[in-house]
Design an enzyme around this catalytic site. Sequence first.
Site, short mmCIF file in Angstrom:
data_model
loop_
_atom_site.label_atom_id
_atom_site.label_comp_id
_atom_site.label_asym_id
_atom_site.label_seq_id
_atom_site.Cartn_x
_atom_site.Cartn_y
_atom_site.Cartn_z
N PHE A 38 -22.47 -50.80 2.10
CA PHE A 38 -21.48 -51.94 2.01
C PHE A 38 -21.39 -52.54 3.36
O PHE A 38 -20.44 -53.69 3.62
CB PHE A 38 -20.14 -51.47 1.43
CG PHE A 38 -20.51 -51.06 -0.02
CD1 PHE A 38 -20.70 -51.95 -0.93
CD2 PHE A 38 -20.51 -49.81 -0.22
CE1 PHE A 38 -21.13 -51.63 -2.28
CE2 PHE A 38 -20.68 -49.36 -1.66
CZ PHE A 38 -20.95 -50.02 -2.45
N ASP A 164 -17.02 -43.14 -6.01
CA ASP A 164 -18.15 -43.16 -4.92
C ASP A 164 -17.96 -41.76 -4.15
O ASP A 164 -18.12 -41.64 -3.02
CB ASP A 164 -18.38 -44.13 -4.01
CG ASP A 164 -19.40 -44.26 -3.43
OD1 ASP A 164 -20.30 -43.43 -4.02
OD2 ASP A 164 -19.74 -45.03 -2.63
#
Length: 315
Positions: A38, A164
């Site tokens: 990310f 996550d």
Amino acid sequence: MANKPSVLSTLPKELPLDFLKTSTDQFSEDRILGVGAFGTVYLGIMPDGQKITVKKLVENSPLGRDKVFSNEVTNIMALHHKNVVKMVGFCHEGQKKVVLNNGRYIVADIVESLLCYEYLSQGSLQKNLFEVDIKMDWDTRFKIIKGICDGLAFVHSINVVHMDLKPESILLDDKMVPKIADFGLSRLFGQEQTRMNTQNVVGSYGYIAPEYLYRGEISKSSDIYSLGLLILETTTGQKNCPSNEPSAVQFIKSVRENWTPEHIVFQFSRSDGDCLQQVKRCIEIGLECVEIDRQKRPTIENILDRLNGLCSSTS
């Protein structure tokens, strides 16, 4: 004695891009703390010398930069818990830049999205478990397991599912207190909602619960599956190798077959009875968390009750 407020505590939540550029030495390679799917995480240094971490989101991330930015800001900006990383600010700012487009230079608005957090000096659980020469002692590992569970209980209590959890998503401060980070994939549930479905399955391959991986089902039990893997890795000191298999099937099988009471006594031969009991219970809890049937997994409250029942003190 009254302490002078730090620059960090007086900052607004929305921070100017130029301020963050200056604090990271123009996003210098020397300031990079880590790189993930990310974005890139940089060390930022405030004018008073205090440190923060600055995550610069990439546009082509698995979930989309704007969605990750919205998830993190919406779901953790207001969180205050000793086992959840503290967000100190964010930036979503456009600047005009000259860029090459189809062979011509044009002036375009380029938006930068950045998220800023407290700086945690010991880095990730991943680094401390698997990338350093000195093996963590059991008391520290047990404290980390309990801290992660405390943090997750708080997150679940406000109807957020993290989605996550993995060793890279747990950061440690200078006293080895764990803090849950990386809320880019997190979901906020409605008051009466217990699960949801999605067609867009994203996450860390070896930590995704099977019902999410194969059917797109999301619930708090999805986090419990990932937590179970975290507990097993922290307890055994052995790495789940996510690239090899979905949902860590072989890793779980190996722990179930090899970490018998006799093996625990052998591995912790210098430990007392309380320690051996803690290790045994952590293996049991971890294996219950990774049950294929999500209905058979314990709740985070049940896990905490069992862990706290093993404490010899009220720490």
